[in-house]
Design a protein around this motif. Structure first.
Motif, mmCIF file in Angstrom:
data_model
loop_
_atom_site.group_PDB
_atom_site.id
_atom_site.type_symbol
_atom_site.label_atom_id
_atom_site.label_comp_id
_atom_site.label_asym_id
_atom_site.label_seq_id
_atom_site.Cartn_x
_atom_site.Cartn_y
_atom_site.Cartn_z
ATOM 1 N N GLY A 54 -19.580 34.151 -42.461
ATOM 2 C CA GLY A 54 -20.281 34.203 -41.179
ATOM 3 C C GLY A 54 -21.168 33.015 -40.899
ATOM 4 N N LEU A 55 -21.070 31.968 -41.720
ATOM 5 C CA LEU A 55 -21.830 30.735 -41.478
ATOM 6 C C LEU A 55 -20.978 29.798 -40.629
ATOM 7 C CD1 LEU A 55 -23.178 30.206 -45.081
ATOM 8 C CD2 LEU A 55 -24.525 30.902 -43.090
ATOM 9 N N MET A 56 -21.617 29.120 -39.689
ATOM 10 C CA MET A 56 -20.879 28.222 -38.812
ATOM 11 C C MET A 56 -20.591 26.919 -39.554
ATOM 12 S SD MET A 56 -21.795 26.954 -34.934
ATOM 13 C CE MET A 56 -22.444 28.548 -34.491
ATOM 14 N N GLU A 57 -19.302 26.594 -39.641
ATOM 15 C CA GLU A 57 -18.917 25.374 -40.343
ATOM 16 C C GLU A 57 -18.611 24.227 -39.391
ATOM 17 O OE1 GLU A 57 -15.703 26.651 -42.821
ATOM 18 O OE2 GLU A 57 -14.358 27.053 -41.145
ATOM 19 N N ARG A 58 -18.426 24.548 -38.125
ATOM 20 C CA ARG A 58 -18.147 23.495 -37.139
ATOM 21 C C ARG A 58 -18.709 23.922 -35.785
ATOM 22 N NH1 ARG A 58 -14.529 19.182 -37.271
ATOM 23 N NH2 ARG A 58 -14.062 18.396 -35.218
ATOM 24 N N ARG A 59 -19.334 22.957 -35.092
ATOM 25 C CA ARG A 59 -19.901 23.184 -33.759
ATOM 26 C C ARG A 59 -19.575 21.970 -32.908
ATOM 27 N NH1 ARG A 59 -24.728 21.311 -31.466
ATOM 28 N NH2 ARG A 59 -25.391 22.526 -29.663
ATOM 29 N N GLU A 60 -18.898 22.217 -31.786
ATOM 30 C CA GLU A 60 -18.574 21.168 -30.819
ATOM 31 C C GLU A 60 -19.300 21.515 -29.526
ATOM 32 O OE1 GLU A 60 -16.298 18.543 -31.142
ATOM 33 O OE2 GLU A 60 -15.848 19.029 -33.235
ATOM 34 N N ALA A 61 -20.191 20.646 -29.054
ATOM 35 C CA ALA A 61 -20.985 20.932 -27.861
ATOM 36 C C ALA A 61 -20.839 19.828 -26.824
ATOM 37 C CB ALA A 61 -22.454 21.103 -28.226
ATOM 38 N N SER A 62 -20.501 20.236 -25.609
ATOM 39 C CA SER A 62 -20.464 19.340 -24.449
ATOM 40 C C SER A 62 -21.542 19.813 -23.488
ATOM 41 C CB SER A 62 -19.096 19.385 -23.775
ATOM 42 O OG SER A 62 -18.107 18.918 -24.667
ATOM 43 N N ILE A 63 -22.416 18.883 -23.071
ATOM 44 C CA ILE A 63 -23.614 19.266 -22.313
ATOM 45 C C ILE A 63 -23.866 18.258 -21.203
ATOM 46 C CG2 ILE A 63 -26.081 19.803 -22.476
ATOM 47 C CD1 ILE A 63 -25.581 20.052 -25.582
ATOM 48 N N ASN A 64 -24.225 18.768 -20.027
ATOM 49 C CA ASN A 64 -24.626 17.940 -18.887
ATOM 50 C C ASN A 64 -26.020 18.365 -18.446
ATOM 51 O OD1 ASN A 64 -22.013 17.070 -19.057
ATOM 52 N ND2 ASN A 64 -21.335 18.032 -17.174
ATOM 53 N N ASP A 65 -26.852 17.403 -18.061
ATOM 54 C CA ASP A 65 -28.215 17.674 -17.609
ATOM 55 C C ASP A 65 -28.326 17.447 -16.104
ATOM 56 O OD1 ASP A 65 -29.078 17.966 -20.331
ATOM 57 O OD2 ASP A 65 -29.122 15.785 -20.486
ATOM 58 N N VAL A 66 -29.049 18.351 -15.442
ATOM 59 C CA VAL A 66 -29.291 18.247 -14.008
ATOM 60 C C VAL A 66 -30.800 18.300 -13.785
ATOM 61 C CG1 VAL A 66 -28.911 19.357 -11.771
ATOM 62 C CG2 VAL A 66 -27.114 19.436 -13.515
ATOM 63 N N ARG A 67 -31.323 17.331 -13.055
ATOM 64 C CA ARG A 67 -32.749 17.378 -12.697
ATOM 65 C C ARG A 67 -32.973 18.537 -11.743
ATOM 66 N NH1 ARG A 67 -35.956 12.295 -12.652
ATOM 67 N NH2 ARG A 67 -34.854 10.848 -14.008
ATOM 68 N N ILE A 68 -34.051 19.291 -11.961
ATOM 69 C CA ILE A 68 -34.398 20.387 -11.057
ATOM 70 C C ILE A 68 -35.877 20.313 -10.707
ATOM 71 C CG2 ILE A 68 -32.571 21.937 -11.886
ATOM 72 C CD1 ILE A 68 -34.742 23.444 -13.491
ATOM 73 N N ASP A 69 -36.209 20.913 -9.607
ATOM 74 C CA ASP A 69 -37.594 21.062 -9.202
ATOM 75 C C ASP A 69 -38.177 22.249 -9.972
ATOM 76 O OD1 ASP A 69 -39.684 22.345 -7.082
ATOM 77 O OD2 ASP A 69 -39.513 20.148 -6.844
ATOM 78 N N PRO A 70 -39.421 22.200 -10.346
ATOM 79 C CA PRO A 70 -40.004 23.343 -11.063
ATOM 80 C C PRO A 70 -39.815 24.676 -10.328
ATOM 81 C CG PRO A 70 -41.523 21.504 -11.142
ATOM 82 C CD PRO A 70 -40.396 21.097 -10.223
ATOM 83 N N SER A 71 -39.781 24.634 -9.018
ATOM 84 C CA SER A 71 -39.600 25.877 -8.236
ATOM 85 C C SER A 71 -38.185 26.433 -8.344
ATOM 86 C CB SER A 71 -39.956 25.632 -6.775
ATOM 87 O OG SER A 71 -39.041 24.697 -6.196
ATOM 88 N N ASP A 72 -37.242 25.624 -8.866
ATOM 89 C CA ASP A 72 -35.853 26.064 -9.021
ATOM 90 C C ASP A 72 -35.552 26.627 -10.400
ATOM 91 O OD1 ASP A 72 -35.163 25.285 -6.437
ATOM 92 O OD2 ASP A 72 -34.695 23.230 -7.086
ATOM 93 N N ARG A 73 -36.561 26.747 -11.238
ATOM 94 C CA ARG A 73 -36.343 27.270 -12.595
ATOM 95 C C ARG A 73 -35.850 28.701 -12.546
ATOM 96 N NH1 ARG A 73 -41.180 27.085 -15.999
ATOM 97 N NH2 ARG A 73 -39.682 27.730 -17.585
ATOM 98 N N LEU A 74 -34.890 29.006 -13.413
ATOM 99 C CA LEU A 74 -34.346 30.359 -13.529
ATOM 100 C C LEU A 74 -34.759 31.045 -14.822
ATOM 101 C CD1 LEU A 74 -30.676 29.588 -12.408
ATOM 102 C CD2 LEU A 74 -32.501 30.578 -11.027
ATOM 103 N N LEU A 75 -34.957 30.255 -15.866
ATOM 104 C CA LEU A 75 -35.221 30.778 -17.202
ATOM 105 C C LEU A 75 -36.709 30.655 -17.511
ATOM 106 C CD1 LEU A 75 -32.251 29.018 -19.019
ATOM 107 C CD2 LEU A 75 -32.274 31.255 -17.907
#
Length: 139
Positions: free
Chosen positions: A117-138
């Motif tokens: 159950g240990l992760m031996e491989r992790r492939e991550a693709s990530i994109n960043d988008v600038r947001i206004d503080p008022s648009d935060r969801l999390l």
């Protein structure tokens, strides 16, 4: 030496894959690099964006640097699909830089687990988008 185990163990069912995804989300939201690194094999291989990382020591260094730059980091993960030893997730997280600019980062990860159950491989693709503080969801 006894094997380390990180339940739930493969082969995954939909329920156990969802538990695994939630456990990963919870761990990453602690922003504790040493804790997070324990979910990976000692020689785990990562591709994170354009970086290639091998082993727990490099994972800890990478996450320490990440969470120093990505201030007030908050993550949500969602199961995409799974098979016996693999899970795919989509995720989004929000954070701000030292200047106070907020971002929402979107991505997909492919995970491969060993029998313990240990992760031996992790492939991550990530994109960043600038947001206004008022648009935060999390929060």
């Amino acid at each position: 030496m006894a094997n380390e185990q990180r339940p739930p163990l493969p082969p995954f069912t939909e329920q156990s894959a969802r538990v695994k995804v939630q456990a990963a989300e919870d761990a990453w939201n602690t922003k504790d690099p040493a804790r997070v690194a324990q979910a990976y094999t000692k020689d785990s291989q990562w591709r994170n964006r354009d970086q290639f990382i091998t082993g727990r020591s490099e994972i800890i260094d990478f996450l320490t640097d990440k969470w120093q730059r990505e201030i007030d980091y908050k993550l949500r993960k969602e199961l995409w699909c799974f098979d016996s030893h693999r899970i795919a997730v989509k995720f989004q997280y929000e954070w701000h830089d030292e200047q106070g600019q907020w971002y929402r980062s979107y991505g997909n990860e492919l995970w491969q687990f060993d029998d313990d159950g240990l992760m031996e491989r992790r492939e991550a693709s990530i994109n960043d988008v600038r947001i206004d503080p008022s648009d935060r969801l999390l929060t």
